[in-house]
Scaffold this active site. Structure first.
Site, PDB file in Angstrom:
ATOM      1  NE  ARG A 183      -2.779   0.580   3.501  1.00  0.00           N
ATOM      2  CZ  ARG A 183      -2.268   1.241   4.234  1.00  0.00           C
ATOM      3  NH1 ARG A 183      -1.361   2.736   4.284  1.00  0.00           N
ATOM      4  NH2 ARG A 183      -2.032   0.182   5.561  1.00  0.00           N
ATOM      5  CE1 TYR A 201     -17.071   8.417 -16.757  1.00  0.00           C
ATOM      6  CE2 TYR A 201     -17.217   8.471 -14.650  1.00  0.00           C
ATOM      7  CZ  TYR A 201     -17.441   8.018 -15.145  1.00  0.00           C
ATOM      8  OH  TYR A 201     -17.251   6.362 -15.611  1.00  0.00           O
ATOM      9  CG  ASP A 237     -11.199  13.712 -16.651  1.00  0.00           C
ATOM     10  OD1 ASP A 237      -9.643  12.649 -17.039  1.00  0.00           O
ATOM     11  OD2 ASP A 237     -11.662  12.293 -15.827  1.00  0.00           O
ATOM     12  CE  LYS A 258     -12.792   4.884 -19.202  1.00  0.00           C
ATOM     13  NZ  LYS A 258     -13.672   6.238 -18.321  1.00  0.00           N
TER      14      LYS A 258
HETATM   15  C1  PLP Z   1     -14.380   6.583 -17.478  1.00  0.00           C
HETATM   16  C2  PLP Z   1     -13.542   7.816 -16.487  1.00  0.00           C
HETATM   17  C3  PLP Z   1     -13.258   8.501 -15.239  1.00  0.00           C
HETATM   18  C4  PLP Z   1     -13.442   7.034 -13.863  1.00  0.00           C
HETATM   19  O1  PLP Z   1     -12.641   6.683 -14.716  1.00  0.00           O
HETATM   20  P1  PLP Z   1     -12.568   5.239 -13.829  1.00  0.00           P
HETATM   21  O2  PLP Z   1     -11.505   4.258 -14.473  1.00  0.00           O
HETATM   22  O3  PLP Z   1     -13.882   4.833 -14.287  1.00  0.00           O
HETATM   23  O4  PLP Z   1     -13.138   4.816 -12.452  1.00  0.00           O
HETATM   24  C5  PLP Z   1     -13.043   9.833 -15.326  1.00  0.00           C
HETATM   25  N1  PLP Z   1     -13.096  10.666 -16.072  1.00  0.00           N
HETATM   26  C6  PLP Z   1     -13.290  10.294 -18.200  1.00  0.00           C
HETATM   27  C7  PLP Z   1     -13.047  11.489 -18.967  1.00  0.00           C
HETATM   28  C8  PLP Z   1     -13.791   9.033 -18.245  1.00  0.00           C
HETATM   29  O5  PLP Z   1     -13.932   8.942 -19.052  1.00  0.00           O
END
Ligand code: PLP
Length: 397
Positions: A62, A115, A187, A212
């Site tokens: 951790r 998101y 993000d 992603k």
């Molecule tokens: C999928 C996504 C998230 C969240 O990510 P997780 O891995 O599902 O927790 C945050 N921001 C954007 C733009 C996303 O596409």
């Protein structure tokens, strides 16, 4: 946690080699998976030194793991940042950064269009922790100056915005925020460091849902954050190591593996998406296509300046609205009807009833998410197969 951004190779090369180190025992080329919870100390004295932060040796997974550290170094190098941190999901990266930087009484300015879970967490911060937020267009300096308050501590943006693909000028944003002592957090999930590097434009922290494009194969849920050594250390020490939403060593291995092909995948995503966008724009049943790579896109010039490619995501509006959208999504055969994005597989979904269903309808409309909007994440299949699938689905819509 990790360090260093002394880049002498190109981005594709860094995606393959960055952060990795030689395995002194066997010479293994692939980063070993250190599937261990704890690490033996060679002596009591060394154990004490590690706990005191006087030695870099490992203690407990951790608090740090060698496989995870390779990933953190690699993403930091790719984003041009000093240091990186890995998380159990994109949302745990987002919540850790927000909880680590904010305190009650602070105010957050965020892009209009977020998101769904990020929006919901801002609501939780407001209702349970006294941290207010405002959604803003952030389209120019005047808009930002109008919406910041004396207690604004952080500006959180997505660009391109999910799912409308509207852009925010990151250089303008970073300069304006910096002049007022406000952090900028981006993000960068939609672009990946291969196509957009906000740190190089002056922003403070970059976050990824590594689920992603970074993973790229739809087989892992993970998150990453990068920034200065000092900020990453602060986030680690204050929040991350206590909330414990760490990335497992095996999942770090999958992301290291995924990143090695980031360059070729992104090139192909961009190439395919451009052709799909042009096809949709010319289709009689499609009224609007939102893709930064179309010269008709209102922020085409900004896209060319800020991004190294236009990405694999787009959304479009069908003539028949919601009904036609539903019909089309039920008719695709190759494209998967699924949320998420950035996979090698093409994925199609309906934001108003799926990813953004948790946002009140009025708020959703304000974000530009109409009931007829369809989002498509273009995969890396053969382009003729993708186009043929969309064509037959549109025929039936
Ligand atoms: C999928 C996504 C998230 C969240 O990510 P997780 O891995 O599902 O927790 C945050 N921001 C954007 C733009 C996303 O596409």
């Amino acid at each position: 946690m990790s360090s260093q951004s002394n880049r002498k190779y190109g981005r594709g090369t860094t995606a393959i080699h960055g952060g990795s180190h030689n395995d002194p025992l066997t010479g293994a080329i692939t980063t070993p998976i250190y599937q261990t919870s704890t690490f033996a100390f060679p002596s009591a004295e060394e154990g004490a030194r590690r706990f005191a932060g006087e030695s870099d040796g490992y203690i407990y997974t951790r608090l740090g793991n060698p496989t995870v550290h390779v990933l953190e170094d690699k993403i930091a190098m790719l984003e041009g940042a000093e240091a990186g941190l890995a998380f159990a999901s994109g949302m745990s990266a987002i919540t850790t950064v927000l909880l680590g930087l904010l305190k009650s009484g602070d105010h957050v300015l965020a892009s209009k269009g977020l998101y769904g879970s990020t929006y919901s967490f801002l609501v939780t911060l407001k209702t349970s922790f006294g941290i207010d937020f405002t959604l803003s267009d952030l389209e120019d300096e005047a808009a930002i100056l109008r919406d910041i308050r004396s207690n604004t501590r952080l500006i959180f943006v997505e660009t391109p915005i999910n799912p409308t693909m509207r852009l925010i000028d990151l250089t303008m944003l970073a300069n304006t925020a910096k002049a007022h002592g406000i952090y900028t957090v981006v993000d960068n999930t939609f672009m990946s460091p291969y196509l957009q590097r906000p740190i190089e434009l002056g922003c403070d922290i970059v976050i990824h849902s590594a689920t992603k494009y970074i993973g790229g194969h739809g087989d892992v849920v993970a998150g990453l954050a990068v920034g200065s050594k000092e900020m990453m250390h602060q986030l680690f020490a204050k929040t991350h190591k206590h909330t414990g939403s760490i990335l497992a060593p095996f999942d770090a291995y999958l992301l290291i593996r995924g990143l090695k092909t980031l360059g070729v995948r992104m090139d192909r995503h961009c190439e395919n998406a451009q052709k799909v966008a042009e096809f949709l724009a010319a289709h009689p049943k499609v009224t609007d296509v939102y893709y930064p790579g179309l010269p008709s896109f209102p922020q085409y010039e900004l896209a060319k300046r800020q991004m190294d490619g236009f990405g694999g995501l787009m959304s479009f509006e069908l003539e028949g609205g919601l009904q036609a959208g539903r019909k089309m999504m039920d008719s695709v055969e190759l494209c998967k009807l699924a949320v998420s994005l950035g996979d090698v597989d093409s994925l199609i979904q309906h934001p108003a009833s799926m990813t953004h269903a948790g946002i009140p309808a009025a708020e959703r409309e304000q974000m530009g998410i109409t009931d007829g909007l369809v989002r498509l994440s273009v995969g890396i299949e053969d382009i003729d197969d993708i186009l043929a699938d969309l064509e037959q689905a549109l025929d039936r819509a």
